[in-house]
Design an enzyme around this catalytic site. Structure first.
Site, PDB file in Angstrom:
ATOM      1  N   TYR A   1       0.851  -1.494  -0.199  1.00 61.68           N
ATOM      2  CA  TYR A   1       0.182  -0.052   0.161  1.00 61.68           C
ATOM      3  C   TYR A   1       0.715   1.050  -0.708  1.00 61.68           C
ATOM      4  O   TYR A   1       0.377   3.016  -0.145  1.00 61.68           O
ATOM      5  CB  TYR A   1      -1.531  -0.495   1.232  1.00 61.68           C
TER       6      TYR A   1
ATOM      7  N   GLU B   1     -15.026  11.621   5.616  1.00 64.40           N
ATOM      8  CA  GLU B   1     -15.061  12.375   5.400  1.00 64.40           C
ATOM      9  C   GLU B   1     -16.779  12.564   4.198  1.00 64.40           C
ATOM     10  O   GLU B   1     -17.272  12.387   5.514  1.00 64.40           O
ATOM     11  CB  GLU B   1     -14.680  13.351   4.576  1.00 64.40           C
ATOM     12  N   GLY B   2     -16.237  11.368   3.613  1.00 67.52           N
ATOM     13  CA  GLY B   2     -17.323  11.018   2.441  1.00 67.52           C
ATOM     14  C   GLY B   2     -18.172   9.965   3.240  1.00 67.52           C
ATOM     15  O   GLY B   2     -19.693  10.163   2.280  1.00 67.52           O
TER      16      GLY B   2
ATOM     17  N   GLU C   1     -18.908   3.125  -0.709  1.00 71.63           N
ATOM     18  CA  GLU C   1     -18.096   3.828   0.628  1.00 71.63           C
ATOM     19  C   GLU C   1     -17.287   3.529   1.901  1.00 71.63           C
ATOM     20  O   GLU C   1     -17.202   3.871   2.964  1.00 71.63           O
ATOM     21  CB  GLU C   1     -18.396   5.631   0.457  1.00 71.63           C
TER      22      GLU C   1
HETATM   23  C1  LIG Z   1     -23.100   2.062  -7.217  1.00 66.14           C
HETATM   24  C2  LIG Z   1     -22.237   2.016  -7.012  1.00 66.14           C
HETATM   25  C3  LIG Z   1     -20.789   3.295  -6.204  1.00 66.14           C
HETATM   26  C4  LIG Z   1     -19.329   3.696  -6.522  1.00 66.14           C
HETATM   27  N1  LIG Z   1     -18.660   4.401  -6.611  1.00 66.14           N
HETATM   28  C5  LIG Z   1     -17.921   4.064  -6.462  1.00 66.14           C
HETATM   29  C6  LIG Z   1     -16.333   5.308  -6.481  1.00 66.14           C
HETATM   30  O1  LIG Z   1     -17.316   6.527  -6.490  1.00 66.14           O
HETATM   31  N2  LIG Z   1     -15.302   5.546  -7.081  1.00 66.14           N
HETATM   32  C7  LIG Z   1     -14.773   4.192  -6.171  1.00 66.14           C
HETATM   33  O2  LIG Z   1     -13.473   4.094  -6.213  1.00 66.14           O
HETATM   34  N3  LIG Z   1     -15.470   3.177  -5.492  1.00 66.14           N
HETATM   35  C8  LIG Z   1     -17.394   3.500  -6.222  1.00 66.14           C
HETATM   36  N4  LIG Z   1     -17.574   2.566  -5.387  1.00 66.14           N
HETATM   37  C9  LIG Z   1     -17.363   1.269  -5.092  1.00 66.14           C
HETATM   38  C10 LIG Z   1     -17.749   0.609  -3.766  1.00 66.14           C
HETATM   39  O3  LIG Z   1     -16.891   1.478  -2.613  1.00 66.14           O
HETATM   40  C11 LIG Z   1     -17.293  -1.219  -3.317  1.00 66.14           C
HETATM   41  O4  LIG Z   1     -18.331  -1.495  -4.112  1.00 66.14           O
HETATM   42  C12 LIG Z   1     -17.507  -1.175  -1.878  1.00 66.14           C
HETATM   43  O5  LIG Z   1     -16.130  -0.918  -1.233  1.00 66.14           O
HETATM   44  C13 LIG Z   1     -17.457  -2.988  -1.995  1.00 66.14           C
HETATM   45  O6  LIG Z   1     -16.863  -3.331  -2.656  1.00 66.14           O
HETATM   46  P1  LIG Z   1     -17.157  -4.840  -3.678  1.00 66.14           P
HETATM   47  O7  LIG Z   1     -18.507  -3.983  -3.805  1.00 66.14           O
HETATM   48  O8  LIG Z   1     -15.473  -5.401  -3.655  1.00 66.14           O
HETATM   49  O9  LIG Z   1     -17.556  -5.194  -2.361  1.00 66.14           O
HETATM   50  P2  LIG Z   1     -16.946  -6.597  -1.634  1.00 66.14           P
HETATM   51  O10 LIG Z   1     -15.476  -5.788  -1.045  1.00 66.14           O
HETATM   52  O11 LIG Z   1     -16.257  -8.128  -2.354  1.00 66.14           O
HETATM   53  O12 LIG Z   1     -17.101  -6.802  -0.424  1.00 66.14           O
HETATM   54  C14 LIG Z   1     -18.305  -8.744  -0.883  1.00 66.14           C
HETATM   55  C15 LIG Z   1     -18.854  -8.506   0.864  1.00 66.14           C
HETATM   56  O13 LIG Z   1     -17.938  -9.452   1.380  1.00 66.14           O
HETATM   57  C16 LIG Z   1     -17.680  -8.557   2.775  1.00 66.14           C
HETATM   58  N5  LIG Z   1     -17.067  -7.883   3.540  1.00 66.14           N
HETATM   59  C17 LIG Z   1     -15.541  -7.841   2.620  1.00 66.14           C
HETATM   60  N6  LIG Z   1     -14.358  -8.101   3.101  1.00 66.14           N
HETATM   61  C18 LIG Z   1     -14.843  -8.275   4.458  1.00 66.14           C
HETATM   62  C19 LIG Z   1     -14.360  -8.655   5.857  1.00 66.14           C
HETATM   63  N7  LIG Z   1     -12.925  -8.196   6.330  1.00 66.14           N
HETATM   64  N8  LIG Z   1     -14.678  -8.487   7.088  1.00 66.14           N
HETATM   65  C20 LIG Z   1     -16.308  -9.003   7.026  1.00 66.14           C
HETATM   66  N9  LIG Z   1     -16.794  -8.109   5.534  1.00 66.14           N
HETATM   67  C21 LIG Z   1     -15.816  -8.807   4.453  1.00 66.14           C
HETATM   68  C22 LIG Z   1     -18.847  -6.736   2.724  1.00 66.14           C
HETATM   69  O14 LIG Z   1     -18.748  -6.062   3.637  1.00 66.14           O
HETATM   70  C23 LIG Z   1     -19.776  -7.116   1.354  1.00 66.14           C
HETATM   71  O15 LIG Z   1     -20.510  -7.881   2.448  1.00 66.14           O
HETATM   72  C24 LIG Z   1     -19.210   2.137  -6.191  1.00 66.14           C
HETATM   73  C25 LIG Z   1     -19.828   1.104  -6.103  1.00 66.14           C
HETATM   74  C26 LIG Z   1     -21.686   0.878  -6.365  1.00 66.14           C
HETATM   75  C27 LIG Z   1     -21.617   0.031  -5.844  1.00 66.14           C
END
Ligand SMILES: Cc1cc2nc3c(=O)[nH]c(=O)nc-3n(C[C@H](O)[C@H](O)[C@H](O)COP(=O)(O)OP(=O)(O)OC[C@H]3O[C@@H](n4cnc5c(N)ncnc54)[C@H](O)[C@@H]3O)c2cc1C
Length: 379
Positions: free
Chosen positions: A177, A240-241, A362
């Site tokens: 990271y 903040e977001g 977020e």
């Molecule tokens: C409509 C929309 C708009 C978005 N806009 C943006 C944007 O503008 N910019 C951007 O960068 N991203 C954006 N995102 C991405 C968003 O932030 C991610 O979808 C979100 O962070 C979840 O990641 P993932 O979808 O990969 O789910 P995953 O990380 O695969 O999670 C799947 C499930 O596993 C659970 N999980 C994962 N890890 C753990 C853990 N360690 N402990 C317990 N549970 C866990 C989660 O809670 C979830 O229920 C957007 C997403 C959507 C759907």
């Protein structure tokens, strides 16, 4: 008296409320069905100063406060959460990155555009890195006077409309990271394309797209903050977001509650309005109480952030709870509307679909709970 607003806050809130009801309200269903947000309304966001609320006046912004951003997002989301998220990402994420981390040169180059006519996006997530955001695979190769970015970003809000993208890439994957760095990428840069637009359950009028970086050349001066400090910028901005997503969710819940109250006053069964039945009154009372609790959490986190006090756990609580409440209040509002509630003619049908995203983007609810638990356990 957390929810008591100062005179200037009240005036600002009422202006946005009127604008949302009169200028956005008539088009909400059309935009949801078309899966596209009207360009003329985005233009009005700019002319009203809603796209550069905290940007200082010297850069053409409104010179306002973070709390005003929260009020604007709440008011817009009470009518259309897609409008709320456009203004939310622009102000509390994209502009925020520039205001806090960009060089003076980058501020001069981009803030005026962001305040006056250019939508921005924030690109952290990828197919393989969502909750584990720092596992991102997009790379940036140092070529002296420029960097070459390669990779794909997923789920990028506003990408359909944006001209300016804050993109996170790793300049040294071996460092994990600590190699993550933020870059400003313009839509017209060589090697940059906006890809597929997602066809979503809710927030349908807000564009969510893939970004493709294929040997994308980014000038060295477009690095935001320090090289290798992108992870810090990403964490701090998202903290903040999250307050703003809480605000989007309380706006949505308020919209759903107002529709339920209005319907309960006019729908008659058994010779009375349904609002005269205690069973319905109690449901409305619980909805209003939970909404008020969520609003207190959101306003408290926003006020703490504005006062420069620690707010990270409070922001996580606000987002976690407000998104739970939004889903619950929208669901109850549909029930109070009876059969009408699940038809497209009822605005709450859309609010219910829109509510689902609150627990996901977020940082999912689990990620918020992890942040809260870390504070509790002193980690
Ligand atoms: C409509 C929309 C708009 C978005 N806009 C943006 C944007 O503008 N910019 C951007 O960068 N991203 C954006 N995102 C991405 C968003 O932030 C991610 O979808 C979100 O962070 C979840 O990641 P993932 O979808 O990969 O789910 P995953 O990380 O695969 O999670 C799947 C499930 O596993 C659970 N999980 C994962 N890890 C753990 C853990 N360690 N402990 C317990 N549970 C866990 C989660 O809670 C979830 O229920 C957007 C997403 C959507 C759907």
């Amino acid at each position: 008296m957390l929810t008591e607003l100062a005179d200037d806050e009240l005036m600002f809130r009422d202006t946005v409320r009127r604008f949302a009801r009169t200028e956005i309200g008539p088009y909400v269903r059309e935009m949801d069905e078309a899966g596209a947000f009207r360009k003329d309304i985005v233009k009005q966001f700019f002319s009203l100063g809603l796209m550069g609320i905290e940007i200082p006046e010297e850069y053409g912004g409104s010179g306002g406060t973070f709390f005003q951003c929260i009020l604007a997002i709440e008011e817009l989301s009470a009518v259309d959460p897609s409008a709320g998220v456009i203004v939310d990402v622009q102000n509390t994420i994209v502009n925020n990155v520039f205001l806090h981390y960009a060089s003076d040169e980058l501020k001069r180059k981009y803030l005026e555009r962001l305040a006056s006519d250019t939508v921005g996006s924030y690109a952290l997530s990828e197919a393989g890195s969502g909750s584990d955001a720092f596992a991102l695979a997009t790379t940036a190769k140092d070529e002296g006077d420029h960097f070459v970015l390669n990779g794909r970003k997923l789920w990028i809000t506003n990408a359909g409309e944006s001209g300016i993208f804050v993109v996170f890439a790793n300049i040294n994957p071996a460092a994990g990271y600590k190699g993550i760095t933020g870059f400003v990428v313009e839509r017209g840069f060589d090697g940059f394309t906006v890809g597929k637009k997602e066809d979503k359950l809710g927030l349908r009028a807000s564009s969510t797209c893939e970004l493709i970086l294929d040997n994308c050349r980014v000038p060295r001066e477009n690095v935001i903050g320090q090289i290798g400090q992108g992870y810090k910028i990403a964490i701090e901005t998202l903290n903040e977001g999250r307050i703003a997503i809480g605000s989007q969710m309380i706006g949505l819940a308020r919209g759903a509650l107002e529709h339920a109250v209005a319907y309960a006053k006019q729908r008659k069964q058994f010779g009375k309005t349904i609002g005269e039945f205690q069973g319905v009154q109690f449901q409305l009372a619980v909805m209003a109480t939970e909404l008020e609790a969520a609003r207190l959490l959101v306003y408290n986190a926003a006020r703490l952030r504005e006062a420069g006090r620690p707010f990270v756990a409070e922001a996580a609580m606000a987002k976690y709870y407000a998104s739970e409440v939004a889903e619950k209040v929208a669901s109850k509002s549909i029930e109070i509307h009876g059969g009408v509630g699940i038809t497209k003619d009822c605005p709450v049908e859309k609010l219910y679909r829109d509510a689902k995203i609150g627990r996901i983007y977020e940082g999912t609810s689990n990620i918020q709970l992890m942040t809260i638990a870390k504070k509790l356990l002193g980690k």
